[in-house]
Design an enzyme around this catalytic site. Sequence first.
Site, short mmCIF file in Angstrom:
data_model
loop_
_atom_site.label_atom_id
_atom_site.label_comp_id
_atom_site.label_asym_id
_atom_site.label_seq_id
_atom_site.Cartn_x
_atom_site.Cartn_y
_atom_site.Cartn_z
N HIS A 1 22.04 30.98 -16.75
CA HIS A 1 22.48 31.90 -17.79
C HIS A 1 21.40 32.15 -18.81
O HIS A 1 20.46 31.38 -18.95
CB HIS A 1 23.78 31.44 -18.46
N GLY A 2 21.53 33.27 -19.47
CA GLY A 2 20.57 33.63 -20.49
C GLY A 2 21.31 34.24 -21.65
O GLY A 2 22.35 34.86 -21.47
#
Lengths: 147, 90
Positions: free
Chosen positions: A66-67
């Site tokens: 995830h970012g």
Amino acid sequence: MINLFLSKDCTKAAVLFHSKKRILEYISQVAHQKLPELSEHEILNSLLKREKLGSTGIGKGIALPHGRLSNIEQTLAILVVNEEPIAFDAIDDRPVDIFITLLVPDVQCQTHLKTLAAIADKLKDKQFCKKLRNAQSDQNLYDIIAD
Amino acid sequence: MHYQDTFLIENRLGLHARAASVLAQLALSFDAKVTLQQGDKEADGDSVLALMLLEGAQGKEVKVTCSGPDAELALKTIGELIANKFHEQE
């Protein structure tokens, strides 16, 4: 709840990549098509930045790359199932074949925890993960996850 | 022997994926069964998925129970991790 942030065009079954970097590049390409205002490079960087803090391989062949991005308004998910498990430095050292990527607005906290819980609720079921792994088409994979 | 204590989640992001992973790895490193309870939900400390299901947000209290040979040390170390905001800045 998952279909609120996961769409059919971000659901990819039976792909085949051989490294952590390659699969994250592919995920960034898919995300870029959905979010053309963000470059692949920008998306990939946010994912790689997070991996540097510790692998998102949470065990049992599952990873949640995830970012956090400042320029998106809502969470976008990309589900990719690789035909073969690949090394991902997961916490149980097992290779990974189920990748649920989340691109999250960087201001979000409470909603993000709910998103994670919704995903965890599905993935805790071994039979469910088996179905994801066996999905032969994107449509098939989407039907399973969105059910 | 059971050891139990309650800790306040202080980091801004709460029990998100990285915090859950760090906690699960720590739980795995002890010869102890670690259980977390928040409200009416309970999770095995060594399962990231189970920990994420707790939806442990900032400001919530979580009860940690450890049993087994390393229980006392496990509780102390896990308690410190939570109190130290999972080594996060905020």
